[in-house]
Write a protein that holds these residues in place. Sequence first.
Motif, PDB file in Angstrom:
ATOM      1  N   ASP A   1       0.838  -1.190   0.000  1.00 29.25           N
ATOM      2  CA  ASP A   1       0.000   0.000   0.000  1.00 29.25           C
ATOM      3  C   ASP A   1       0.880   1.248   0.000  1.00 29.25           C
ATOM      4  N   GLY A   2       0.532   2.232  -0.843  1.00 33.66           N
ATOM      5  CA  GLY A   2       1.339   3.440  -0.955  1.00 33.66           C
ATOM      6  C   GLY A   2       1.515   4.168   0.358  1.00 33.66           C
ATOM      7  N   ASP A   3       0.451   4.236   1.152  1.00 34.18           N
ATOM      8  CA  ASP A   3       0.539   4.916   2.442  1.00 34.18           C
ATOM      9  C   ASP A   3       1.529   4.217   3.367  1.00 34.18           C
ATOM     10  N   GLU A   4       1.606   2.886   3.280  1.00 31.32           N
ATOM     11  CA  GLU A   4       2.551   2.140   4.105  1.00 31.32           C
ATOM     12  C   GLU A   4       3.986   2.422   3.671  1.00 31.32           C
ATOM     13  N   VAL A   5       4.204   2.488   2.355  1.00 28.13           N
ATOM     14  CA  VAL A   5       5.540   2.816   1.857  1.00 28.13           C
ATOM     15  C   VAL A   5       5.961   4.192   2.356  1.00 28.13           C
ATOM     16  N   LEU A   6       5.085   5.165   2.261  1.00 30.10           N
ATOM     17  CA  LEU A   6       5.413   6.523   2.723  1.00 30.10           C
ATOM     18  C   LEU A   6       5.657   6.551   4.226  1.00 30.10           C
TER      19      LEU A   6
END
Length: 363
Positions: free
Chosen positions: A316-321
């Motif tokens: 998930d993009g939010d997790e990467v960020l």
Amino acid sequence: MAGKTETVRVALAERSYDIEIGSGTLAGMPEFLRARTKSDHAILVTDSNVDDLYADAAGDQLVGEGWEVDLFAIEAGEPSKSVDAADELWNAMLNEGADRESIVVAIGGGVVGDLAGFVAATFARGLEFFQAPTTLLAQVDSSVGGKVGVNLPGAKNMIGAFWQPRGVLCDVAALESLPDREYRAGLAEVVKYGVILDAEFFAYLEANVEPINARHADVLTRIVERSCRLKANVVEQDERETTGLRAALNYGHTFGHAFEAIGEYEELLHGEAVAAGMRCAMQLAVRLGRVAEADFERQESLLEALGLLVDPLEADGDEVLRLMYRDKKVAAGKLRFVLPDRIGHVELVADVPEADVLAALAV
């Protein structure tokens, strides 16, 4: 038969030391240590993979030269780079009578070197420390520069110190025993040096893919020597990461460390994560108009030729960020990335839009 030996001097005033590089150099460990320490008690730290291959023989050599030797083998793998493993080593050393006159010698890859160095830096307020790296990644990167430490469950290298070794002994013959995946993971850091610091070295790698893949000793000695020299140049100018210059060495690592954490430090080797991270970082540089598409394709082609066209882990993009915001290059709550403006030169770039960061994951 031992070939030509190259020496890289890391000039750090009273903390200066030599990196000796060649084929068959491990056989000279007793002489190498004796020239640099007055100790006669060596704590050898290795792992379960390297113990029978090289560490036992090194210990026997030292005992034969009159040293007292204690050998400790940790379980191979990134999970051993932990506070628990450090605690076990501290207590084992205490039980074996280690004191301020003892030395710590790391024989193994980056996990062994980082853990043993952290233990050396903290036991009895600091013991002399030596490195005998047996993986390519450790020879060209983690054994040079004095950064030692362990991971926390949610953040890599978050507990540590700057503790320079008294000497580093690189034997490229040891690389012959590396599994193919481990060898290629080390090549990611080699490619990194070309991108960030030396366009001529990058071109040398492009021109020598075949002997690199075949692990030719003379070519390996050359790439280890050049990688160490490039890193030493940076460390000499920014030993403790106070000027920002040393941050260049983290090209690909902001993405890469996030990928490692997503995989719980088990799915990707560090070098594989760095390879994926370099692909994302170069893609990000293209999106920001810093480099031409041709530079991205050139890096892609070299990584592919070396078996390193590693895809980012799906997440998930939010997790990467979220994981990226734990990166040590974050300043004032803003992400900063090491990005090239051409092959051979990078800069630390702030205020990168999150949308571009997420888009760069689609390499």
